[in-house]
Write a protein that holds these residues in place. Structure first.
Motif, PDB file in Angstrom:
ATOM      1  N   ILE A  39       0.841  -1.199   0.000  1.00  0.00           N
ATOM      2  CA  ILE A  39       0.000   0.000   0.000  1.00  0.00           C
ATOM      3  C   ILE A  39       0.872   1.243   0.000  1.00  0.00           C
ATOM      4  O   ILE A  39       0.640   2.190  -0.769  1.00  0.00           O
ATOM      5  N   ALA A  40       1.895   1.261   0.857  1.00  0.00           N
ATOM      6  CA  ALA A  40       2.793   2.414   0.925  1.00  0.00           C
ATOM      7  C   ALA A  40       3.490   2.646  -0.402  1.00  0.00           C
ATOM      8  O   ALA A  40       3.612   3.790  -0.870  1.00  0.00           O
ATOM      9  N   HIS A  45       4.208   5.569  -5.503  1.00  0.00           N
ATOM     10  CA  HIS A  45       4.221   5.572  -6.967  1.00  0.00           C
ATOM     11  C   HIS A  45       3.183   6.535  -7.543  1.00  0.00           C
ATOM     12  O   HIS A  45       3.297   6.950  -8.703  1.00  0.00           O
ATOM     13  N   GLN A  46       2.181   6.899  -6.744  1.00  0.00           N
ATOM     14  CA  GLN A  46       1.200   7.894  -7.172  1.00  0.00           C
ATOM     15  C   GLN A  46       1.668   9.319  -6.898  1.00  0.00           C
ATOM     16  O   GLN A  46       0.961  10.282  -7.192  1.00  0.00           O
ATOM     17  N   THR A 216       1.599  -7.218 -10.187  1.00  0.00           N
ATOM     18  CA  THR A 216       1.719  -5.770  -9.995  1.00  0.00           C
ATOM     19  C   THR A 216       3.130  -5.449  -9.508  1.00  0.00           C
ATOM     20  O   THR A 216       3.808  -6.286  -8.900  1.00  0.00           O
ATOM     21  N   ARG A 217       3.558  -4.235  -9.782  1.00  0.00           N
ATOM     22  CA  ARG A 217       4.884  -3.798  -9.331  1.00  0.00           C
ATOM     23  C   ARG A 217       4.997  -3.902  -7.817  1.00  0.00           C
ATOM     24  O   ARG A 217       5.991  -4.392  -7.276  1.00  0.00           O
ATOM     25  N   GLU A 218       3.951  -3.458  -7.129  1.00  0.00           N
ATOM     26  CA  GLU A 218       3.986  -3.441  -5.659  1.00  0.00           C
ATOM     27  C   GLU A 218       3.957  -4.844  -5.073  1.00  0.00           C
ATOM     28  O   GLU A 218       4.615  -5.123  -4.064  1.00  0.00           O
ATOM     29  N   VAL A 223       6.990  -9.249  -2.255  1.00  0.00           N
ATOM     30  CA  VAL A 223       7.577 -10.588  -2.176  1.00  0.00           C
ATOM     31  C   VAL A 223       9.092 -10.491  -2.002  1.00  0.00           C
ATOM     32  O   VAL A 223       9.699 -11.224  -1.207  1.00  0.00           O
ATOM     33  N   ASP A 224       9.715  -9.559  -2.708  1.00  0.00           N
ATOM     34  CA  ASP A 224      11.157  -9.362  -2.589  1.00  0.00           C
ATOM     35  C   ASP A 224      11.535  -8.869  -1.200  1.00  0.00           C
ATOM     36  O   ASP A 224      12.529  -9.325  -0.612  1.00  0.00           O
ATOM     37  N   ALA A 225      10.738  -7.947  -0.643  1.00  0.00           N
ATOM     38  CA  ALA A 225      11.034  -7.405   0.683  1.00  0.00           C
ATOM     39  C   ALA A 225      10.924  -8.469   1.759  1.00  0.00           C
ATOM     40  O   ALA A 225      11.736  -8.516   2.697  1.00  0.00           O
ATOM     41  N   VAL A 226       9.927  -9.353   1.647  1.00  0.00           N
ATOM     42  CA  VAL A 226       9.772 -10.432   2.626  1.00  0.00           C
ATOM     43  C   VAL A 226      10.942 -11.398   2.538  1.00  0.00           C
ATOM     44  O   VAL A 226      11.478 -11.850   3.562  1.00  0.00           O
TER      45      VAL A 226
END
Length: 323
Positions: A39-40, A45-46, A216-218, A223-226
């Motif tokens: 979400i962040a 990105h917005q 989605t990009r987010e 998944v990468d952050a986890v």
């Protein structure tokens, strides 16, 4: 009168469309802030100004004085307390820096409602926050208090209570629950979770749901952050986010990603990637013991108040999902 949105809009981001400065906060401590990361990132990105916070389980007392923005709230950077092996806020800050994002994650001390509210107020005023998204990795934040099992509600509902009194200060206060099913290990009946969501729908406090997708990009970044967190906290990786990330990857059933889950059987499934969205005010209204924890200063006072409430109430029995 329930505010209407178009079916093709996301229920969360439609509510945040006019927000300029958003605080995304982990409600229950530990790695909960990771559950709010997609979400962040989407808000960043917005082009919105986004700040991250988390009720911390780390030993932050030894952080230098210049790191403390106010009592009970510290600004954690990629280089904070490098001697500590367990520090989810710092690990996330390091991942954010690695990917070129703003890399401060605020650590909120594990306190009772009154000091936590003051800490939130300090963050809101410092950054001129006009929307807060409180995120729970799991579903125990949706428990009213009379269910057969509450999971581990102390931190989650302390966060809800702390923010509930700031409704006049922040135009938009929202709650997101992601990880449907992960709290079964702690005795939560997800049949009762669905019953509670239905009640929140009747109240006009349930805003709908959407899923995290690795297309989605987010979702891919989450998944990468986890995976990064699991690599850098090998002795205590997040079981909750590990399951959510596994569900986002399309894995199913008794997925193994840490020895911490040995002896228990997991049921990773697509429902774990669903993000359920609520108004914080509506969620707070349905919690039957929130008034009892209002004047707490320590987390052990919160635990005692919940236990006393449980002694006075008739519990709803578990509800089986007949599918």
């Amino acid at each position: 009168m329930i505010a209407m949105t178009a079916l093709h809009t996301n229920p969360l981001f439609a509510r945040l469309e006019s927000a300029r400065h958003v605080l995304v906060a982990g409600a229950g401590g530990g790695f909960d802030v990771y559950a709010g990361l997609p979400i962040a990132l989407s808000l960043l990105h917005q082009g919105k100004d986004v700040h991250l916070a988390n009720l911390t389980f780390a030993a932050v007392e030894g952080l230098p004085l210049e790191d403390w923005l106010a009592p009970d709230v510290a600004a954690v950077t990629p280089r904070s307390a490098l001697h500590q092996t367990y520090f989810p806020e710092r690990t996330l800050a390091q991942w954010l820096e690695l990917h070129g994002y703003p890399s401060t994650v605020h650590a909120l001390a594990r306190t009772g409602v009154q000091p936590l509210r003051a800490a939130y107020r300090a963050l809101i005023e410092r950054y001129e926050i006009d929307a807060v998204v409180l995120v729970d990795g799991g579903t125990d934040i949706l428990m009213c208090g009379d269910e057969s099992g509450l999971g581990t509600p102390e931190e989650d509902l302390t966060s809800v209570a702390a923010l509930a009194d700031l409704v006049d200060l922040v135009p938009e206060l929202l709650v997101v629950s992601v990880g449907f099913g992960v709290d079964a290990y702690h005795g939560v009946s997800h049949g009762l979770v669905l019953e509670n969501i239905a009640a929140l729908e009747r109240d006009g406090a349930y805003l709908g749901a959407f899923s995290l997708s690795r297309t989605t990009r987010e979702g891919a970044l989450y998944v990468d952050a986890v995976a990064h967190a699991q690599q850098h906290t090998p002795e205590h990786p997040s079981i909750v986010n590990g399951q959510i990330a596994a569900a986002v990857r399309g894995e199913f059933g008794n997925v193994r990603f840490t020895a911490r889950t040995s002896g228990s059987e997991l049921f990773v499934n697509p429902l774990m990637s669903l993000c359920f969205v609520f108004t914080l005010e509506g969620l707070a209204h349905r919690c039957r013991y929130l008034d009892r924890i209002e004047n707490t200063h320590l987390m052990r006072q919160v635990s005692s108040a919940i236990a006393e409430f449980r002694d006075d109430v008739t519990w709803r029995p578990p509800r089986r999902i007949p599918h």
